[in-house]
Design a protein around this motif. Structure first.
Motif, PDB file in Angstrom:
ATOM      1  N   ILE A  29       0.888  -1.128   0.176  1.00 22.37           N
ATOM      2  CA  ILE A  29       0.129  -0.130  -0.014  1.00 22.37           C
ATOM      3  C   ILE A  29       0.859   1.357  -0.087  1.00 22.37           C
ATOM      4  N   ASP A  30       1.883   1.206   0.716  1.00 17.66           N
ATOM      5  CA  ASP A  30       2.880   2.313   0.935  1.00 17.66           C
ATOM      6  C   ASP A  30       3.486   2.316  -0.451  1.00 17.66           C
ATOM      7  N   ASP A  31       3.893   1.282  -1.397  1.00 20.17           N
ATOM      8  CA  ASP A  31       4.428   1.413  -2.366  1.00 20.17           C
ATOM      9  C   ASP A  31       3.602   1.946  -3.509  1.00 20.17           C
TER      10      ASP A  31
ATOM     11  N   LEU B 277      -8.262   3.235   2.266  1.00 21.60           N
ATOM     12  CA  LEU B 277      -9.344   2.160   2.541  1.00 21.60           C
ATOM     13  C   LEU B 277      -9.630   1.341   1.561  1.00 21.60           C
ATOM     14  N   HIS B 278      -9.657   1.956   0.180  1.00 19.53           N
ATOM     15  CA  HIS B 278      -9.978   1.019  -0.966  1.00 19.53           C
ATOM     16  C   HIS B 278      -8.985   0.119  -1.398  1.00 19.53           C
ATOM     17  N   LEU B 279      -7.635   0.477  -1.118  1.00 22.58           N
ATOM     18  CA  LEU B 279      -6.590  -0.571  -1.344  1.00 22.58           C
ATOM     19  C   LEU B 279      -6.417  -1.764  -0.174  1.00 22.58           C
ATOM     20  N   ARG B 280      -7.024  -1.269   1.127  1.00 21.24           N
ATOM     21  CA  ARG B 280      -7.257  -2.356   1.832  1.00 21.24           C
ATOM     22  C   ARG B 280      -8.239  -3.427   1.485  1.00 21.24           C
ATOM     23  N   PHE B 281      -9.119  -2.889   0.787  1.00 19.85           N
ATOM     24  CA  PHE B 281     -10.348  -3.956   0.452  1.00 19.85           C
ATOM     25  C   PHE B 281      -9.863  -4.590  -0.840  1.00 19.85           C
ATOM     26  N   PHE B 282      -9.269  -3.861  -1.670  1.00 21.47           N
ATOM     27  CA  PHE B 282      -8.582  -4.343  -2.938  1.00 21.47           C
ATOM     28  C   PHE B 282      -7.829  -5.495  -2.735  1.00 21.47           C
ATOM     29  N   PHE B 283      -6.953  -5.456  -1.708  1.00 19.73           N
ATOM     30  CA  PHE B 283      -6.168  -6.497  -1.353  1.00 19.73           C
ATOM     31  C   PHE B 283      -6.769  -7.848  -0.589  1.00 19.73           C
ATOM     32  N   GLU B 284      -7.989  -7.406   0.325  1.00 18.49           N
ATOM     33  CA  GLU B 284      -8.781  -8.306   0.852  1.00 18.49           C
ATOM     34  C   GLU B 284      -9.424  -9.230  -0.118  1.00 18.49           C
ATOM     35  N   ARG B 285      -9.922  -8.522  -1.122  1.00 18.77           N
ATOM     36  CA  ARG B 285     -10.655  -8.982  -2.366  1.00 18.77           C
ATOM     37  C   ARG B 285      -9.871 -10.117  -3.219  1.00 18.77           C
ATOM     38  N   ILE B 286      -8.564  -9.551  -3.294  1.00 15.59           N
ATOM     39  CA  ILE B 286      -7.491 -10.562  -4.139  1.00 15.59           C
ATOM     40  C   ILE B 286      -7.014 -11.670  -3.292  1.00 15.59           C
ATOM     41  N   ILE B 287      -7.086 -11.834  -1.894  1.00 12.22           N
ATOM     42  CA  ILE B 287      -6.494 -12.635  -1.002  1.00 12.22           C
ATOM     43  C   ILE B 287      -7.636 -13.685  -1.192  1.00 12.22           C
ATOM     44  N   ASN B 288      -8.931 -13.080  -0.867  1.00 12.95           N
ATOM     45  CA  ASN B 288     -10.320 -14.043  -0.841  1.00 12.95           C
ATOM     46  C   ASN B 288     -10.813 -14.488  -2.007  1.00 12.95           C
ATOM     47  N   LYS B 289     -10.187 -14.023  -3.210  1.00 11.99           N
ATOM     48  CA  LYS B 289     -10.531 -14.405  -4.563  1.00 11.99           C
ATOM     49  C   LYS B 289     -11.715 -13.942  -4.783  1.00 11.99           C
TER      50      LYS B 289
ATOM     51  N   VAL C 183      -2.568   3.920 -13.200  1.00 13.02           N
ATOM     52  CA  VAL C 183      -3.339   2.716 -12.735  1.00 13.02           C
ATOM     53  C   VAL C 183      -2.933   1.411 -13.177  1.00 13.02           C
ATOM     54  N   ILE C 184      -2.690   1.555 -14.547  1.00 10.64           N
ATOM     55  CA  ILE C 184      -1.882   0.380 -15.035  1.00 10.64           C
ATOM     56  C   ILE C 184      -0.680  -0.013 -14.502  1.00 10.64           C
ATOM     57  N   ASP C 185       0.125   0.679 -14.108  1.00  8.92           N
ATOM     58  CA  ASP C 185       1.670   0.579 -13.454  1.00  8.92           C
ATOM     59  C   ASP C 185       1.167  -0.049 -12.081  1.00  8.92           C
ATOM     60  N   ILE C 186       0.211   0.497 -11.405  1.00  9.68           N
ATOM     61  CA  ILE C 186      -0.283  -0.066 -10.128  1.00  9.68           C
ATOM     62  C   ILE C 186      -0.657  -1.441 -10.233  1.00  9.68           C
TER      63      ILE C 186
END
Length: 276
Positions: A179-181, A206-218, A244-247
């Protein structure tokens, strides 16, 4: 119910009416008890049932090997966390937090300090969890009569986030760093000093947190179907789109899960964050 296994003086393993293995806790519930004895149900203060057999087994080990006073403090801490955090927590917090508290007391007695280089990121990214972590630190100080540095709240916060995401601690720490990166990617693109107390910044985190949560939980967000809106934003904000594409590429190097459904949502947040 009958005792299947005595864990400590205040906890036993039993089988409930539908044959599930449960952990029953209560003051003196296992006193003078052995396998096959009838449980005095008036002494049952808490029933622990986990659908995860691994968590169930690990928690039994915790109850056998960790001192009762540490377990009681952890139970009280988890009650505080559940009251303050309005989100479902994984049962694994009963294992991880109890074990952490036991290790904390051992570390303090040996004068060992953990690396807290992530402290600022944790306080910034997980404000609510860090605040609850401070309450847990005060509880530990009071109940166990030990001097605990406030920095310890950052580690408590990570355990809370870990239970919220139902992942492992290594992934939580990795996500915090990522998230920091991502913040650095956006900042380098637009050469802006963002207001870290501002509403758009905090919504982005907050969005990034949910973003990663969705990725982890597929889990899929399913918003990428609106390709027309994405095309409009892409033409109007080409620099934000490139960012965004780089992210997306960066996240793709860490997680193999498909994140195609996240581009539009990321785009909206980056536009909000970088335009007045």
């Amino acid at each position: 119910m009958k005792v299947k296994r005595v864990l400590n003086n205040n906890a036993v393993v039993a089988l409930n009416s539908i044959g599930e293995e449960v952990i029953l806790k209560g003051k003196g519930i296992a006193f003078n008890k052995s396998s096959g004895d009838i449980i005095d149900e008036s002494k049952i203060e808490e029933t622990f049932v986990s659908q995860n057999n691994n968590v169930n087994r690990r928690y039994q080990d915790v109850l056998v090997h960790i001192p009762v006073d540490f377990i009681e403090v952890s139970d009280e801490a988890i009650s505080i966390i559940k009251t303050k955090i309005n989100k479902e927590l994984s049962d694994q917090i009963y294992v991880t937090l109890t074990d952490h508290i036991a290790n904390l007391i051992e570390r303090l007695s040996m004068g060992i300090e953990f690396d807290n280089s992530l402290l600022w990121d944790i306080k910034r990214m997980y404000k609510e969890e860090y605040s609850v972590g401070l309450e847990v630190v005060e509880l530990i100080k009071k109940r166990l009569d030990v001097k605990v540095p406030d920095d310890e709240a950052s580690f408590i916060a990570l355990h809370i986030v870990n239970a919220m995401m139902d992942t492992n601690m290594h992934q939580v720490i990795e996500i915090t760093s990522m998230i920091d990166d991502i913040y650095d990617i956006v900042q380098s693109y637009f050469n802006l000093k963002f207001d870290k107390e501002g509403i758009d910044y905090n919504r982005f985190i907050l969005h990034l947190r949910f973003f990663f949560e969705r990725i982890i939980n597929k889990k899929s967000l399913g918003v990428e179907k609106n390709e027309h809106l994405l095309e409009i934003l892409k033409k109007e904000y080409p620099k934000q789109y490139k960012c965004v594409i780089d992210i997306v590429k960066y996240v793709g190097t860490k997680f193999e899960n498909s994140i195609n459904g996240e581009v539009l949502y990321l785009m909206i947040h980056v536009v909000k964050l970088t335009t007045v």
